[in-house]
Design an enzyme around this catalytic site. Structure first.
Site, PDB file in Angstrom:
ATOM      1  N   ASP A 132      49.920  43.854  40.789  1.00  0.00           N
ATOM      2  CA  ASP A 132      50.625  44.140  42.052  1.00  0.00           C
ATOM      3  C   ASP A 132      50.080  43.238  43.164  1.00  0.00           C
ATOM      4  O   ASP A 132      49.445  43.714  44.112  1.00  0.00           O
ATOM      5  CB  ASP A 132      50.416  45.633  42.379  1.00  0.00           C
ATOM      6  CG  ASP A 132      51.101  46.046  43.667  1.00  0.00           C
ATOM      7  OD1 ASP A 132      52.078  45.386  44.065  1.00  0.00           O
ATOM      8  OD2 ASP A 132      50.648  47.039  44.276  1.00  0.00           O
ATOM      9  N   GLU A 163      39.619  43.976  43.072  1.00  0.00           N
ATOM     10  CA  GLU A 163      40.092  43.712  44.440  1.00  0.00           C
ATOM     11  C   GLU A 163      39.225  42.593  45.000  1.00  0.00           C
ATOM     12  O   GLU A 163      37.997  42.677  44.985  1.00  0.00           O
ATOM     13  CB  GLU A 163      40.009  44.996  45.278  1.00  0.00           C
ATOM     14  CG  GLU A 163      40.226  44.811  46.753  1.00  0.00           C
ATOM     15  CD  GLU A 163      41.560  44.181  47.137  1.00  0.00           C
ATOM     16  OE1 GLU A 163      42.618  44.633  46.671  1.00  0.00           O
ATOM     17  OE2 GLU A 163      41.540  43.207  47.928  1.00  0.00           O
TER      18      GLU A 163
HETATM   19  C1  SAM Z   1      49.954  44.871  47.294  1.00  0.00           C
HETATM   20  S1  SAM Z   1      48.252  45.119  47.553  1.00  0.00           S
HETATM   21  C2  SAM Z   1      47.817  46.239  46.286  1.00  0.00           C
HETATM   22  C3  SAM Z   1      48.314  47.610  46.448  1.00  0.00           C
HETATM   23  C4  SAM Z   1      47.888  48.578  45.373  1.00  0.00           C
HETATM   24  N1  SAM Z   1      48.117  48.052  44.039  1.00  0.00           N
HETATM   25  C5  SAM Z   1      48.630  49.889  45.503  1.00  0.00           C
HETATM   26  O1  SAM Z   1      49.678  50.081  44.881  1.00  0.00           O
HETATM   27  O2  SAM Z   1      48.117  50.743  46.245  1.00  0.00           O
HETATM   28  C6  SAM Z   1      47.544  43.627  46.967  1.00  0.00           C
HETATM   29  C7  SAM Z   1      46.025  43.586  47.036  1.00  0.00           C
HETATM   30  O3  SAM Z   1      45.568  42.457  46.289  1.00  0.00           O
HETATM   31  C8  SAM Z   1      44.415  41.928  46.903  1.00  0.00           C
HETATM   32  N2  SAM Z   1      44.260  40.568  46.345  1.00  0.00           N
HETATM   33  C9  SAM Z   1      44.810  39.401  46.748  1.00  0.00           C
HETATM   34  N3  SAM Z   1      44.539  38.418  45.869  1.00  0.00           N
HETATM   35  C10 SAM Z   1      43.796  38.974  44.875  1.00  0.00           C
HETATM   36  C11 SAM Z   1      43.245  38.498  43.659  1.00  0.00           C
HETATM   37  N4  SAM Z   1      43.406  37.216  43.284  1.00  0.00           N
HETATM   38  N5  SAM Z   1      42.560  39.339  42.865  1.00  0.00           N
HETATM   39  C12 SAM Z   1      42.402  40.651  43.234  1.00  0.00           C
HETATM   40  N6  SAM Z   1      42.915  41.166  44.364  1.00  0.00           N
HETATM   41  C13 SAM Z   1      43.603  40.347  45.180  1.00  0.00           C
HETATM   42  C14 SAM Z   1      44.722  42.028  48.367  1.00  0.00           C
HETATM   43  O4  SAM Z   1      43.527  42.010  49.141  1.00  0.00           O
HETATM   44  C15 SAM Z   1      45.451  43.373  48.429  1.00  0.00           C
HETATM   45  O5  SAM Z   1      44.550  44.414  48.708  1.00  0.00           O
END
Ligand code: SAM
Length: 283
Positions: free
Chosen positions: A166, A120
């Site tokens: 995701d 994250e």
């Molecule tokens: C759709 S949410 C994830 C939800 C989670 N997978 C769930 O099902 O509960 C996307 C997340 O990705 C994080 N994020 C954005 N860009 C990212 C990256 N390059 N690497 C890791 N995390 C990232 C955001 O801060 C956010 O918390």
């Protein structure tokens, strides 16, 4: 990076993605050998549905809260509802206080010998994840770019497992290209892993190049499942969403065939919506 999943926790896309996630983990648990769960975009891990962010959008009302009274259901959905009840022991009727994110759902199902790697990028969300799993030795939390971590950390030592990709799709079409680049690297290093990639459906022409990409890279076993609630002709709305599954477990398509009509019926808006279940590539 403005996206905060707390505004969307428990919405129809979460229900769809999380029931599929449970099915994939369940299939991995059919064999005794340990496996690794890899979450590239993990979020905060757990959400307060009575908090200001969730209450502002009330998306759970259009999502998970519509499922709570489903009685006879395919087993993915039953397991999902059982997990929600166990996390909300004081829930009455159509109410939930806590909604689990993918990391909490996955770790609730892992065995002692299985492992989770959670990435994250957002510092607050990563800090919440670290607190949530501070006492769980099976879980590693990494505050780093999930795409880069995926390329660096696969194959896992277990050689079995599932990667959930995701992302928030703030980058719109470029997010698809970022997924493709990360998958190309990961798949070349670990061609037998299961990969589940969630994506939004706004305009249909945005998803077609992504679907064609799997055949162009000769990724040989790829299933797509979609839930469309509204016509896929507006860039302004989340009309539906899909998951592409690389290397799905045996007969997973048949299990999805039982699950999807229930989700379609419970999560519909004005019209009946549409389900798609197809092989993008098949050996
Ligand atoms: C759709 S949410 C994830 C939800 C989670 N997978 C769930 O099902 O509960 C996307 C997340 O990705 C994080 N994020 C954005 N860009 C990212 C990256 N390059 N690497 C890791 N995390 C990232 C955001 O801060 C956010 O918390």
């Amino acid at each position: 990076m403005n996206y905060r999943h707390a505004f969307h926790a428990g919405n129809f896309a979460d229900v769809f993605k999380h029931t599929i996630l449970i099915g994939l983990l369940d299939a991995l648990k059919q064999k005794p050998a340990p496996f690794c769960y890899f979450d590239t975009h993990a979020g905060a891990g757990s959400y307060d549905l009575r908090g200001a962010q969730a209450e502002k959008t009330a998306e759970a009302a259009e999502g998970v809260l519509r499922l709570l009274d489903v009685k006879s259901s395919p087993h993915f959905l039953r397991d999902y509802l059982d997990l929600l009840r166990s996390l909300n022991p004081a829930a009455i009727g159509n109410e939930l206080a806590h909604y689990p994110g993918s990391p909490l759902i996955a770790t609730s199902l892992l065995r002692e010998t299985d492992r989770a790697v959670l990435c994250e990028l957002q510092p607050d969300e990563a800090a919440q994840l670290k607190t949530l799993f501070a006492h769980d030795a099976r879980v590693g939390v990494h505050q780093r770019d999930g795409y880069a971590a995926l390329g660096a950390l696969v194959p896992p030592k277990e050689r079995r497992g599932l990667v959930l990709i995701d992302p928030p799709f703030e980058a719109q079409d470029d997010e698809f290209r970022a997924i493709e680049a990360a998958l190309a690297t990961a798949y070349s290093r670990w061609p037998t892993g299961i990969y589940a990639i969630w994506y939004p459906i706004k305009l249909r022409e945005q998803t077609r190049p992504f679907h064609r990409w799997f055949a162009s890279r000769k990724i040989s076993k790829t299933l797509v499942v979609e839930l469309l609630r509204q016509p896929d002709d507006s860039a302004l709305r989340l009309n539906g969403c899909g998951v592409v599954i690389v290397n799905p477990p045996w007969q997973f398509d048949q299990q999805l065939r039982r699950l999807m009509p229930v989700l379609q019926d419970r999560l519909k808006v004005s019209g009946p919506g549409q389900i798609r279940l197809d092989w993008l590539t098949r050996e």
